[in-house]
Design an enzyme around this catalytic site. Structure first.
Site, short mmCIF file in Angstrom:
data_model
loop_
_atom_site.label_atom_id
_atom_site.label_comp_id
_atom_site.label_asym_id
_atom_site.label_seq_id
_atom_site.Cartn_x
_atom_site.Cartn_y
_atom_site.Cartn_z
N ASP A 18 0.88 -1.17 0.00
CA ASP A 18 0.00 0.00 0.00
C ASP A 18 0.91 1.22 0.00
OD1 ASP A 18 -1.66 2.15 0.54
OD2 ASP A 18 -3.03 0.97 1.78
N ARG A 61 -13.36 -4.88 -5.60
CA ARG A 61 -14.19 -4.50 -6.74
C ARG A 61 -13.76 -5.30 -7.96
NH1 ARG A 61 -17.55 -3.02 -4.01
NH2 ARG A 61 -18.32 -0.94 -3.56
N ASP A 92 -15.56 -12.40 -4.78
CA ASP A 92 -16.90 -11.94 -4.39
C ASP A 92 -17.40 -10.89 -5.38
OD1 ASP A 92 -19.14 -11.74 -2.50
OD2 ASP A 92 -18.39 -9.71 -2.13
N GLU A 141 -21.53 -7.62 -13.15
CA GLU A 141 -22.41 -8.28 -12.18
C GLU A 141 -23.85 -8.04 -12.59
OE1 GLU A 141 -21.36 -7.04 -8.22
OE2 GLU A 141 -19.26 -7.57 -8.50
N HIS A 155 -21.26 -11.15 -4.63
CA HIS A 155 -21.09 -9.82 -4.03
C HIS A 155 -21.84 -9.72 -2.69
CE1 HIS A 155 -20.06 -5.40 -5.12
NE2 HIS A 155 -20.01 -5.60 -3.82
N ILE A 156 -21.51 -10.66 -1.81
CA ILE A 156 -22.20 -10.69 -0.51
C ILE A 156 -21.24 -10.42 0.64
CG2 ILE A 156 -24.11 -12.23 -1.13
CD1 ILE A 156 -22.30 -14.52 0.13
P1 NAD Z 1 -10.24 2.24 2.33
O1 NAD Z 1 -10.42 3.47 1.54
O2 NAD Z 1 -10.38 2.29 3.81
O3 NAD Z 1 -8.84 1.57 1.99
C1 NAD Z 1 -8.32 1.45 0.68
C2 NAD Z 1 -6.81 1.29 0.81
O4 NAD Z 1 -6.26 1.06 -0.48
C3 NAD Z 1 -6.12 2.56 1.35
O5 NAD Z 1 -5.30 2.24 2.45
C4 NAD Z 1 -5.28 3.07 0.17
O6 NAD Z 1 -4.08 3.66 0.60
C5 NAD Z 1 -5.03 1.79 -0.58
N1 NAD Z 1 -4.72 2.02 -1.99
C6 NAD Z 1 -5.26 2.93 -2.84
N2 NAD Z 1 -4.70 2.80 -4.06
C7 NAD Z 1 -3.80 1.80 -3.98
C8 NAD Z 1 -2.91 1.18 -4.91
N3 NAD Z 1 -2.84 1.60 -6.17
N4 NAD Z 1 -2.13 0.17 -4.47
C9 NAD Z 1 -2.19 -0.27 -3.19
N5 NAD Z 1 -2.99 0.28 -2.25
C10 NAD Z 1 -3.80 1.30 -2.65
O7 NAD Z 1 -11.30 1.20 1.70
P2 NAD Z 1 -12.00 -0.04 2.40
O8 NAD Z 1 -13.22 0.41 3.10
O9 NAD Z 1 -10.97 -0.86 3.12
O10 NAD Z 1 -12.48 -0.84 1.09
C11 NAD Z 1 -11.57 -1.58 0.29
C12 NAD Z 1 -12.27 -2.14 -0.94
O11 NAD Z 1 -13.36 -2.99 -0.55
C13 NAD Z 1 -12.90 -1.06 -1.84
O12 NAD Z 1 -12.70 -1.42 -3.18
C14 NAD Z 1 -14.38 -1.16 -1.52
O13 NAD Z 1 -15.16 -0.70 -2.59
C15 NAD Z 1 -14.50 -2.66 -1.32
N6 NAD Z 1 -15.70 -3.10 -0.61
C16 NAD Z 1 -16.31 -4.24 -1.07
C17 NAD Z 1 -17.44 -4.73 -0.45
C18 NAD Z 1 -18.12 -5.98 -0.95
O14 NAD Z 1 -19.31 -6.11 -0.77
N7 NAD Z 1 -17.42 -6.91 -1.53
C19 NAD Z 1 -17.97 -4.03 0.65
C20 NAD Z 1 -17.30 -2.89 1.13
C21 NAD Z 1 -16.15 -2.43 0.49
#
Ligand code: NAD
Length: 524
Positions: free
Chosen positions: A169, A230, A254, A259, A277-278
């Site tokens: 990260d 995503r 997921d 989708e 996607h759950i």
């Molecule tokens: P967050 O914003 O808290 O954390 C994202 C992290 O990614 C940050 O620490 C950022 O520094 C890092 N980052 C950004 N660009 C980067 C890169 N190019 N390389 C490496 N690291 C990088 O987000 P979160 O709440 O932890 O969510 C993470 C992911 O989970 C998001 O894509 C969100 O949409 C997804 N999500 C999915 C579901 C689902 O139902 N499957 C639910 C909630 C969130």
């Protein structure tokens, strides 16, 4: 008592929070027509994703103070219209982090112990004990890509499994990494070392296809790759090919490029576990989201400031008007800064001078932070939450004023500090146009717009020509060029405006030139 409309079905614990502070009208099947007709009665509205809070609804909402989304995404709310009407929009981005992290752990175990496929086998009447030899997670290396809210919860849980954790990260500081007890590494190193790799980054132009053929080829034979973030971050076609060719490789997904998933060849493979996607779908996450936003609504109708606000005017209108010409400049400076110094920022220093001194510059600082943080985070960072998001990420913000604005009405200088390095850029507004006037102390003068590049190099004869040739070979046309240097033969910086985006291949070629120290492509 103020009235609050709960327009979608939310957990009753959320409604309980509001009891005694508001008259709650629970109408989870309200039609768009009825919403439009009745919205003027309410000071607060809570929705999930069914109800659309459109501009029309907002224009009719004469008494509304807050729109709360009991969840994360706010696609169903016209945030811009709400901001224009001075209505707060809040959400609960933290409500699903543990739930998603647990899902990632679930996929990890399902694949390491072949649970899903063994289950299908038993249910089809077979007893194939020897076919399902598993892998222990203990002492295995977990590679976490993206150490935000969810990534850090996965780390916490993996420690109970006695896994060794490495993280990629580029936006977290050494200090944050130390606090979390993880080792930071490069993406390439992580891919080669991880027994389990799990993705928790937002989908951005930078992360789209982050894991493609080349990366998949470097994974260990027996490795597991998970994506609960995503669709599109892993190239699905490449993943299918890799899983088909290497049956020992495993994937848990997921989220998908399209989708719902239809006719995907992934569904034909045994070494993949798929869920629809759950990852965020638990009663607890829904309950927490309802409680979090109900508390926010309660605070707002009692005149307090809530915490997860996605919008909010910050200064009186006179100050706002005086600062207005500088908003675009701070936004562009933030964007340039994140693209020229993106590693481990630990401190951001902003110094203002000239006519903007002597009044609150809070909105400008926040605008800069917003532009700086937005490309790297999954949830929208706005002028209200920008400072707290920066703080959570361990970035120290300092602001100052200086008398001397030189020959300009005002200047804004921003410095990002990371590791033992720093990058400083300074800008002005001329005829309402934002311009950069210096970078790391070297004078330049260019309008901040479009496609640009910053190149640091040692100023020896021929280097500028070589740079031009390399860009020409990649069919990248230079529109404008400015060079600033210490002294002949010393370090120099070149800022370019280009007509075509500087590709990764061009960057690699430029980096191969001995005199070149740093190449950064900037998109504004
Ligand atoms: P967050 O914003 O808290 O954390 C994202 C992290 O990614 C940050 O620490 C950022 O520094 C890092 N980052 C950004 N660009 C980067 C890169 N190019 N390389 C490496 N690291 C990088 O987000 P979160 O709440 O932890 O969510 C993470 C992911 O989970 C998001 O894509 C969100 O949409 C997804 N999500 C999915 C579901 C689902 O139902 N499957 C639910 C909630 C969130």
């Amino acid at each position: 008592m103020p009235k609050v409309l709960v327009a979608d079905k939310i957990n009753e614990k959320g409604v309980e929070v509001l009891e005694g502070s508001a008259e709650v009208v629970n109408d989870p099947t309200i039609t768009p027509e009825d919403l439009l007709k009745t919205i003027d009665q309410y000071e607060g509205i809570i929705v999930r994703s069914r109800t659309k809070v459109t501009r029309e609804v907002i224009e009719n909402a004469k008494n509304l103070k807050i729109i709360a989304r009991a969840g994360v995404g706010v696609d169903n709310i016209d945030v811009e219209a709400a901001t224009e009407h001075g209505i707060l929009v809040v959400n609960a981005p933290q409500s699903t982090s543990i739930t998603v992290a647990e899902h990632a752990m679930g996929l990890m175990l399902s694949l390491s112990r072949k649970i899903a496929i063994a289950d299908a086998s038993v249910k089809s009447g077979k007893w194939e004990k020897s076919k399902f030899m598993g892998m222990e997670l203990r002492n295995k290396t977990l590679g976490v890509i993206g150490m935000g809210r969810i990534g850090s919860q996965v780390v916490k849980r993996s420690k109970a499994f006695e896994m060794d954790v490495i993280v990629y990260d580029p936006y977290i500081t050494e200090e944050t990494a130390k606090e979390l007890g993880v080792e930071i590494t490069t993406l390439d190193d992580l891919i080669q070392k991880a027994d389990v790799m799990t993705i928790h980054v937002p989908l951005t132009p930078e992360t789209k296809g982050l894991i493609s053929k080349e990366q998949l080829a470097k994974m260990k034979d027996n490795a597991i790759i998970l994506n609960c973030a995503r669709g599109g971050i892993i190239n699905e076609e490449d993943l299918y090919e890799a899983l088909k060719e290497r049956p020992e490789l495993k994937a848990g997904l997921d989220v998908f490029e399209n989708e719902p998933l239809e006719d995907s060849p992934l569904t034909t493979l045994d070494n993949v576990v798929l869920t629809p996607h759950i990852a965020a779908s638990t009663k607890e996450a829904q309950r927490d989201a309802a409680i979090i936003v109900a508390k926010e609504v309660k605070q707002v109708i009692s005149g307090e400031t809530p915490s997860n606000v996605l919008n909010m005017p910050l200064v009186d209108s006179e100050t706002f008007q005086a600062l207005k010409p500088y908003f675009k400049l701070t936004e562009q400076l933030g964007k340039v800064l994140v693209q020229t110094s993106s590693q481990n920022i630990s401190e951001l220093n902003i110094v203002y001078s000239g006519e903007i001194n002597g009044r609150s510059k809070e909105p400008l600082t926040r605008e800069l932070l917003k532009a700086f943080l937005n490309p790297i985070l999954s949830e929208p960072v706005n002028s209200v939450n920008a400072k707290s998001v920066a703080k959570q990420r361990g970035i120290k913000i300092t602001e100052g004023e200086t008398e001397d604005s030189g020959r300009y009405d005002a200047t804004i200088k921003a410095t990002a500090k990371y590791d033992n390095k720093e990058t400083t850029i300074e800008g002005i507004v001329e005829n309402n146009i934002p311009k950069i006037i210096s970078i790391d102390g070297y004078d330049v003068n260019l309008i901040l717009e479009g496609l640009m590049a910053m190149i640091k190099y040692v100023d020896v004869p021929g280097t500028i020509g070589t740079i031009g040739n390399v860009l020409g070979n990649h069919r990248i046309n230079i529109g404008e060029m400015q060079v600033g240097r210490e002294s002949a033969g010393g370090e120099a910086v070149m800022v370019l405006k280009v007509d075509q985006e500087i590709t990764q291949e061009a960057i690699t070629d430029l980096e191969g030139i001995e005199e070149i120290e740093v190449v950064k492509s900037i998109k504004l």
